[in-house]
Design an enzyme around this catalytic site. Structure first.
Site, PDB file in Angstrom:
ATOM      1  N   CYS A  70     -11.238  44.984   8.757  1.00  0.00           N
ATOM      2  CA  CYS A  70      -9.887  44.778   8.219  1.00  0.00           C
ATOM      3  C   CYS A  70      -9.022  46.028   8.295  1.00  0.00           C
ATOM      4  O   CYS A  70      -7.797  45.949   8.182  1.00  0.00           O
ATOM      5  CB  CYS A  70      -9.965  44.278   6.783  1.00  0.00           C
ATOM      6  SG  CYS A  70     -10.917  42.767   6.626  1.00  0.00           S
ATOM      7  N   HIS A  86      -3.317  45.496   3.126  1.00  0.00           N
ATOM      8  CA  HIS A  86      -4.173  44.473   3.735  1.00  0.00           C
ATOM      9  C   HIS A  86      -4.190  43.258   2.806  1.00  0.00           C
ATOM     10  O   HIS A  86      -4.344  43.383   1.590  1.00  0.00           O
ATOM     11  CB  HIS A  86      -5.584  45.032   3.919  1.00  0.00           C
ATOM     12  CG  HIS A  86      -6.578  43.998   4.295  1.00  0.00           C
ATOM     13  ND1 HIS A  86      -6.352  43.086   5.304  1.00  0.00           N
ATOM     14  CD2 HIS A  86      -7.810  43.699   3.804  1.00  0.00           C
ATOM     15  CE1 HIS A  86      -7.384  42.284   5.410  1.00  0.00           C
ATOM     16  NE2 HIS A  86      -8.286  42.630   4.508  1.00  0.00           N
ATOM     17  N   ASN A 106      -6.936  35.898   4.400  1.00  0.00           N
ATOM     18  CA  ASN A 106      -7.297  37.220   4.915  1.00  0.00           C
ATOM     19  C   ASN A 106      -7.526  37.115   6.426  1.00  0.00           C
ATOM     20  O   ASN A 106      -8.499  36.495   6.857  1.00  0.00           O
ATOM     21  CB  ASN A 106      -8.566  37.685   4.192  1.00  0.00           C
ATOM     22  CG  ASN A 106      -9.049  39.044   4.655  1.00  0.00           C
ATOM     23  OD1 ASN A 106      -8.596  39.563   5.671  1.00  0.00           O
ATOM     24  ND2 ASN A 106      -9.988  39.611   3.913  1.00  0.00           N
TER      25      ASN A 106
HETATM   26  O1  UT7 Z   1     -10.988  42.304   3.745  1.00  0.00           O
HETATM   27  C1  UT7 Z   1     -12.011  42.704   2.884  1.00  0.00           C
HETATM   28  C2  UT7 Z   1     -12.799  41.495   2.609  1.00  0.00           C
HETATM   29  N1  UT7 Z   1     -13.382  41.424   1.314  1.00  0.00           N
HETATM   30  C3  UT7 Z   1     -12.728  41.030   0.220  1.00  0.00           C
HETATM   31  O2  UT7 Z   1     -11.551  40.870   0.199  1.00  0.00           O
HETATM   32  C4  UT7 Z   1     -13.575  40.765  -0.984  1.00  0.00           C
HETATM   33  C5  UT7 Z   1     -12.986  41.219  -2.245  1.00  0.00           C
HETATM   34  N2  UT7 Z   1     -13.503  40.396  -3.316  1.00  0.00           N
HETATM   35  C6  UT7 Z   1     -12.819  39.317  -3.764  1.00  0.00           C
HETATM   36  O3  UT7 Z   1     -11.742  39.018  -3.278  1.00  0.00           O
HETATM   37  C7  UT7 Z   1     -13.425  38.511  -4.912  1.00  0.00           C
HETATM   38  O4  UT7 Z   1     -14.593  39.158  -5.361  1.00  0.00           O
HETATM   39  C8  UT7 Z   1     -13.766  37.055  -4.508  1.00  0.00           C
HETATM   40  C9  UT7 Z   1     -12.467  36.270  -4.309  1.00  0.00           C
HETATM   41  C10 UT7 Z   1     -14.565  37.036  -3.226  1.00  0.00           C
HETATM   42  C11 UT7 Z   1     -14.547  36.399  -5.612  1.00  0.00           C
HETATM   43  O5  UT7 Z   1     -13.826  36.455  -6.830  1.00  0.00           O
HETATM   44  P1  UT7 Z   1     -14.578  36.848  -8.185  1.00  0.00           P
HETATM   45  O6  UT7 Z   1     -13.598  36.768  -9.259  1.00  0.00           O
HETATM   46  O7  UT7 Z   1     -15.251  38.177  -7.935  1.00  0.00           O
HETATM   47  O8  UT7 Z   1     -15.599  35.661  -8.353  1.00  0.00           O
HETATM   48  P2  UT7 Z   1     -17.180  35.725  -8.439  1.00  0.00           P
HETATM   49  O9  UT7 Z   1     -17.780  36.093  -7.130  1.00  0.00           O
HETATM   50  O10 UT7 Z   1     -17.565  36.521  -9.653  1.00  0.00           O
HETATM   51  O11 UT7 Z   1     -17.494  34.209  -8.738  1.00  0.00           O
HETATM   52  C12 UT7 Z   1     -17.114  33.599  -9.976  1.00  0.00           C
HETATM   53  C13 UT7 Z   1     -17.598  32.168  -9.983  1.00  0.00           C
HETATM   54  C14 UT7 Z   1     -19.055  32.012  -9.590  1.00  0.00           C
HETATM   55  O12 UT7 Z   1     -19.610  30.986 -10.389  1.00  0.00           O
HETATM   56  P3  UT7 Z   1     -20.542  31.359 -11.656  1.00  0.00           P
HETATM   57  O13 UT7 Z   1     -21.676  32.163 -11.108  1.00  0.00           O
HETATM   58  O14 UT7 Z   1     -19.649  32.160 -12.573  1.00  0.00           O
HETATM   59  O15 UT7 Z   1     -20.913  30.026 -12.185  1.00  0.00           O
HETATM   60  C15 UT7 Z   1     -19.000  31.541  -8.150  1.00  0.00           C
HETATM   61  O16 UT7 Z   1     -20.097  30.762  -7.779  1.00  0.00           O
HETATM   62  O17 UT7 Z   1     -16.846  31.410  -9.023  1.00  0.00           O
HETATM   63  C16 UT7 Z   1     -17.750  30.694  -8.187  1.00  0.00           C
HETATM   64  N3  UT7 Z   1     -17.123  30.539  -6.879  1.00  0.00           N
HETATM   65  C17 UT7 Z   1     -16.321  29.509  -6.563  1.00  0.00           C
HETATM   66  N4  UT7 Z   1     -15.906  28.433  -7.273  1.00  0.00           N
HETATM   67  C18 UT7 Z   1     -15.064  27.570  -6.656  1.00  0.00           C
HETATM   68  C19 UT7 Z   1     -17.219  31.369  -5.815  1.00  0.00           C
HETATM   69  N5  UT7 Z   1     -16.473  30.881  -4.801  1.00  0.00           N
HETATM   70  C20 UT7 Z   1     -15.905  29.745  -5.222  1.00  0.00           C
HETATM   71  C21 UT7 Z   1     -15.041  28.802  -4.653  1.00  0.00           C
HETATM   72  N6  UT7 Z   1     -14.640  27.742  -5.393  1.00  0.00           N
HETATM   73  N7  UT7 Z   1     -14.582  28.928  -3.390  1.00  0.00           N
END
Ligand code: UT7
Length: 328
Positions: free
Chosen positions: A113, A254, A284
């Site tokens: 990225c 980004h 993204n």
């Molecule tokens: O260009 C660089 C690329 N990388 C990035 O941009 C990554 C940066 N990170 C992020 O943007 C965030 O960490 C994410 C958007 C990827 C995730 O957000 P988060 O607030 O950190 O969520 P999380 O991973 O803590 O997940 C929270 C919950 C989980 O459920 P439980 O364990 O709390 O029951 C996940 O399983 O959300 C669940 N979850 C979803 N639910 C519905 C994860 N993905 C999804 C989804 N739909 N697509």
């Protein structure tokens, strides 16, 4: 030292627009989750004919048209991508052929990225060094080709597209690309990678069964460091150039997650109005995200002569950095 200016910008977005609602038919997700956790509303996904080299070429054609230069005047071509059409030859060579850009130096840069910022720094340094006059710098990605469409934690985040810039040498001092600060930390490579498909894990029935040929990401861990790294890179770059954050007129970060962008803005003390964001419509798009947003900013007349523009990125590697441009 001569300056290097951006003469023209261009972008290409695939025709097919996929909404969060559409994705909720494929994986267990919802428009509400995706919007509140990321800020993404929809993304463009490429079809079979819209390869990375095709999208790069289309963006490049628009950038060339906007630059007023002819294709014969370009003597350097750099493509930033982490989703090349194939491992080799480089996507840049395929783009060169598509554009009819005969026998000029052409190569790819892989910094995920952050790729466009790396390409911008390498390209502008090569122009400043003297051997080249005009360069095409392109970020192009087809991430839909490497995401795991069974993994809701990653497949909802990404989109496809391309953005391009024409860079030209100028004898007027202290304008255009003023400099960049680029960083990388290979110890964190495991946080975002695609294990299969290279020489280490070539395709085999086992690697396919293990889903090794898809992007794997620990989003939470990346989130933790992304804001801090981008903030530090920005402050170090500004200090090295003798500028303060108040002197920045426009920021193009980004486009990965609105929560990351908002937090970066708060920590830097930059008001939201100075940010250009289009994440809601693109998701993204990795190396393409900054040049697509910059193309839109130019079209909307958001930049005026003399403005200080800050580009900030982070991504797999990990890689991150910031670039400073005095708009012309
Ligand atoms: O260009 C660089 C690329 N990388 C990035 O941009 C990554 C940066 N990170 C992020 O943007 C965030 O960490 C994410 C958007 C990827 C995730 O957000 P988060 O607030 O950190 O969520 P999380 O991973 O803590 O997940 C929270 C919950 C989980 O459920 P439980 O364990 O709390 O029951 C996940 O399983 O959300 C669940 N979850 C979803 N639910 C519905 C994860 N993905 C999804 C989804 N739909 N697509």
């Amino acid at each position: 030292m001569p300056s290097v200016v951006i003469k023209g910008m261009g972008a290409y977005a695939p025709k097919n627009v996929v909404t969060n609602e559409d994705l909720s038919q494929i994986v267990d997700t919802s428009d509400e989750w995706i919007r509140t956790r990321t800020g993404i509303g929809e993304r463009h996904l490429a079809d079979e004919s819209e390869t990375v080299s095709f999208m790069a070429s289309e963006a490049a054609k628009e950038a060339l048209e906007n630059s007023g230069l002819s294709i014969e005047e370009i003597d350097l071509l750099i493509v930033a991508t982490m989703t090349p059409d194939m491992l080799f030859p480089s996507t840049a060579c395929l783009v060169q052929s598509k554009l009819g850009l005969k026998k000029v130096a052409s190569f790819d840069i892989e910094a995920a990225c952050s790729g466009f910022l790396y390409a911008l720094e390498v390209g502008s340094s090569m122009l400043k060094a003297g051997a080249y006059k005009n360069a095409l710098i392109i970020g192009s990605e087809k991430i839909s080709g490497i995401v795991d469409w069974q993994d809701r934690t990653t497949c909802v985040l990404f989109g496809d597209g391309a953005g391009a810039a024409v860079l030209s040498k100028s004898e007027e001092p202290d304008i255009g690309v003023l400099g960049a600060l680029l960083r990388a930390d290979g110890d964190a490579a495991h946080l975002l990678h695609m294990p299969g498909g290279g020489s280490n894990i070539p395709a085999s029935s086992e690697s396919l069964d293990d889903r090794q040929h898809f992007l794997k990401m620990n989003g939470k861990e990346i989130f933790k460091v992304a804001v801090r790294y981008m903030e530090q890179a920005t402050l170090d770059l500004l200090e090295s150039k003798g500028l303060t954050i108040e002197e920045i007129d426009c920021v193009i970060p980004h486009q990965a997650n609105m929560r990351i962008i908002d937090s970066l803005g708060e920590r830097l003390g930059v008001p939201k109005e100075k940010f250009v964001n289009n994440l809601v419509r693109y998701g993204n798009t990795s190396a393409a995200s900054i040049p697509i947003a910059l193309t839109e900013a130019v079209k909307l007349g958001k930049l005026k002569k003399g403005d200080h523009l800050l580009l900030i990125a982070f991504g797999a590697g990990l890689t991150w950095g910031a670039s400073l441009i005095k708009w012309t």
